[in-house]
Scaffold this active site. Structure first.
Site, PDB file in Angstrom:
ATOM      1  N   ALA A   1       0.835  -1.203   0.000  1.00  0.00           N
ATOM      2  CA  ALA A   1       0.000   0.000   0.000  1.00  0.00           C
ATOM      3  C   ALA A   1       0.866   1.248   0.000  1.00  0.00           C
ATOM      4  O   ALA A   1       1.805   1.383   0.791  1.00  0.00           O
ATOM      5  CB  ALA A   1      -0.911   0.003   1.224  1.00  0.00           C
TER       6      ALA A   1
ATOM      7  N   CYS B   1      -2.938  -9.474   5.100  1.00  0.00           N
ATOM      8  CA  CYS B   1      -2.667  -8.187   5.752  1.00  0.00           C
ATOM      9  C   CYS B   1      -2.815  -8.320   7.267  1.00  0.00           C
ATOM     10  O   CYS B   1      -3.855  -8.775   7.753  1.00  0.00           O
ATOM     11  CB  CYS B   1      -3.613  -7.117   5.223  1.00  0.00           C
ATOM     12  SG  CYS B   1      -3.273  -5.477   5.919  1.00  0.00           S
TER      13      CYS B   1
ATOM     14  N   LYS C   1      -2.843 -14.487  -1.556  1.00  0.00           N
ATOM     15  CA  LYS C   1      -1.681 -14.220  -0.712  1.00  0.00           C
ATOM     16  C   LYS C   1      -2.139 -14.288   0.741  1.00  0.00           C
ATOM     17  O   LYS C   1      -3.141 -13.686   1.103  1.00  0.00           O
ATOM     18  CB  LYS C   1      -1.070 -12.851  -1.013  1.00  0.00           C
ATOM     19  CG  LYS C   1       0.262 -12.610  -0.300  1.00  0.00           C
ATOM     20  CD  LYS C   1       0.941 -11.343  -0.816  1.00  0.00           C
ATOM     21  CE  LYS C   1       2.346 -11.209  -0.234  1.00  0.00           C
ATOM     22  NZ  LYS C   1       2.343 -10.920   1.199  1.00  0.00           N
TER      23      LYS C   1
ATOM     24  N   GLY D   1       8.921 -13.612   2.338  1.00  0.00           N
ATOM     25  CA  GLY D   1       9.485 -13.343   3.651  1.00  0.00           C
ATOM     26  C   GLY D   1      10.994 -13.417   3.666  1.00  0.00           C
ATOM     27  O   GLY D   1      11.583 -14.457   3.376  1.00  0.00           O
TER      28      GLY D   1
ATOM     29  N   ARG E   1       9.520  -5.898   1.019  1.00  0.00           N
ATOM     30  CA  ARG E   1      10.349  -4.837   1.583  1.00  0.00           C
ATOM     31  C   ARG E   1      11.780  -4.824   1.043  1.00  0.00           C
ATOM     32  O   ARG E   1      12.441  -3.787   1.058  1.00  0.00           O
ATOM     33  CB  ARG E   1      10.362  -4.971   3.111  1.00  0.00           C
ATOM     34  CG  ARG E   1       9.008  -4.739   3.762  1.00  0.00           C
ATOM     35  CD  ARG E   1       9.069  -5.007   5.259  1.00  0.00           C
ATOM     36  NE  ARG E   1       9.400  -6.387   5.559  1.00  0.00           N
ATOM     37  CZ  ARG E   1       9.990  -6.792   6.682  1.00  0.00           C
ATOM     38  NH1 ARG E   1      10.332  -5.914   7.613  1.00  0.00           N
ATOM     39  NH2 ARG E   1      10.221  -8.078   6.886  1.00  0.00           N
TER      40      ARG E   1
END
Length: 384
Positions: free
Chosen positions: A34, A117, A157, A219, A243
């Site tokens: 997001a 989420c 997901k 991850g 990330r």
């Protein structure tokens, strides 16, 4: 600049990732994030390497109600193919209606459903990582979405579960397969973990053993060698990168190299990083106008400069940049010859929230069964 790496795929070691009719190589997916994975960021990442690049999360209810902000987020740049869009929803009928709009209006070529989420505003409504605990509701949503999608592939997901006492991923994976989902992606953390600790890759391996459809691992992919190691250890069919690419879109080039068997990794000097920052800001400005673009760009500054020796004053001024001209002047103050700080390559980026209690609707854990979606569970807005 590239330097030697110690890990790369062997010839023929990995296969094409198949998502419905689409063949994805290298088997790499950009995770929906997001406020991050808008069209300019996806274009920037694509310029470095191929893969599947997924949009920001779109809320089903907001799409069905034609929310203006949501409609503005469902935009893809020319050349994006397949166009991948992630939907969030907790009501089977609303999700189905949203998928019908996506398919009927040709808004995307692939739909991903968010059941991973962990943020409180989502889980306290019974959505995201909380929802797979309610097996029947999960099944109803997936069945409705797949039927509405027709020939458009639907993927999922998810996380391991709510916490270590309420793991859901194996049941959720089997339900997804039974209902015709094309692939599932598993983040090896529970909702309670948020982004704390290390991802449990063994869960990805167990899910892969349990299913026949493609399983993607998510991850702790901080560098290309992590992706190769994950696939070797778990047998998964592809990796999902989140990330790890923040402030490092060239990670997708490293991934392309690694899957092609080339033992190289990118180690750009600060001048090269500055050029990438300028390209990112330029793409944003062309997409949303300079004023909005520079506000959006500010959050990326610290990720791009992570580990480099840059004065606090200059960092602060970059964090308040308001025009491209101002950005150019500030980038000109950087030392272009400063070498890449190798230690940052394996350090976490982005959200690093520690473990905490998961916020859930009252009585949510009393039973895995549910007859109807939780009241007022649908979010009214999309994105960040």
């Amino acid at each position: 600049m590239t330097v030697a790496d110690t890990s790369a795929a062997r010839p023929g070691e990995f296969r094409l990732l198949r998502v419905g009719p689409y063949q994805v190589w290298p088997p790499v997916v950009l995770a929906p994030m997001a406020g991050i994975t808008n069209a300019p960021f996806r274009v920037l990442c694509r310029e470095y390497g191929a893969g599947l690049y997924v949009s920001e999360m779109i809320t089903s209810r907001a799409l069905v109600e034609r929310d203006e902000k949501t409609l503005s987020l469902i935009r893809f740049a020319p050349g994006e193919h397949p166009r991948s869009l992630q939907l969030y929803g907790v009501d089977p009928a609303t999700v189905a209606d949203a998928v019908k709009i996506v398919v009927g209006e040709g808004l995307a070529d692939h739909v991903d459903l968010n059941f991973g989420c962990p943020v409180p505003k989502v889980t306290r409504r019974g959505g995201g990582a909380a929802l797979p605990y309610k097996r029947n509701l999960l099944r109803d949503i997936l069945r409705a979405a797949v039927r509405a999608a027709g020939d458009v592939p639907v993927t999922v997901k998810m996380r391991k579960g709510i916490d270590e006492d309420h793991l859901t991923y194996l049941d959720a994976g089997r339900i997804a397969q039974d209902e015709g989902v094309a692939a599932v992606a598993l983040h090896g953390r529970t909702a309670a973990q948020m982004y704390d600790g290390r991802a449990d890759w063994s869960a990805i391996a167990r899910l892969k053993e349990a299913l026949d459809i493609p399983v993607l691992g998510n991850g702790d992919i901080w560098q290309a060698s992590d992706a190769i190691r994950m696939m070797r250890q778990t047998g998964c069919d592809g990796v999902v990168v989140g990330r790890g690419c923040l402030g490092r879109p060239w990670l997708f080039r490293d991934l392309a190299f690694a899957f092609a068997g080339r033992a190289e990794t990118t180690a750009p000097r600060l001048g090269e990083v500055a050029a990438t920052m300028r390209r990112h800001a330029e793409l944003l400005a062309a997409w949303m106008g300079e004023v909005r673009a520079m506000r959006d760009f500010r959050k990326h500054v610290s990720w791009y400069l992570k580990g480099f020796v840059v004065g606090n004053d200059l960092r602060a001024r970059m964090g308040m940049v308001s025009t491209l001209a101002e950005l150019d002047a500030l980038l000109g103050e950087l030392d272009p010859d400063q070498p890449w700080p190798a230690a940052v390559a394996v350090q976490p980026r982005g959200r690093q929230t520690g473990s905490r209690r998961v916020h859930l609707p009252a009585g949510w854990l009393d039973s895995p069964e549910v007859e109807a979606p939780p009241t007022e569970a649908e979010l009214a807005h999309s994105g960040g």
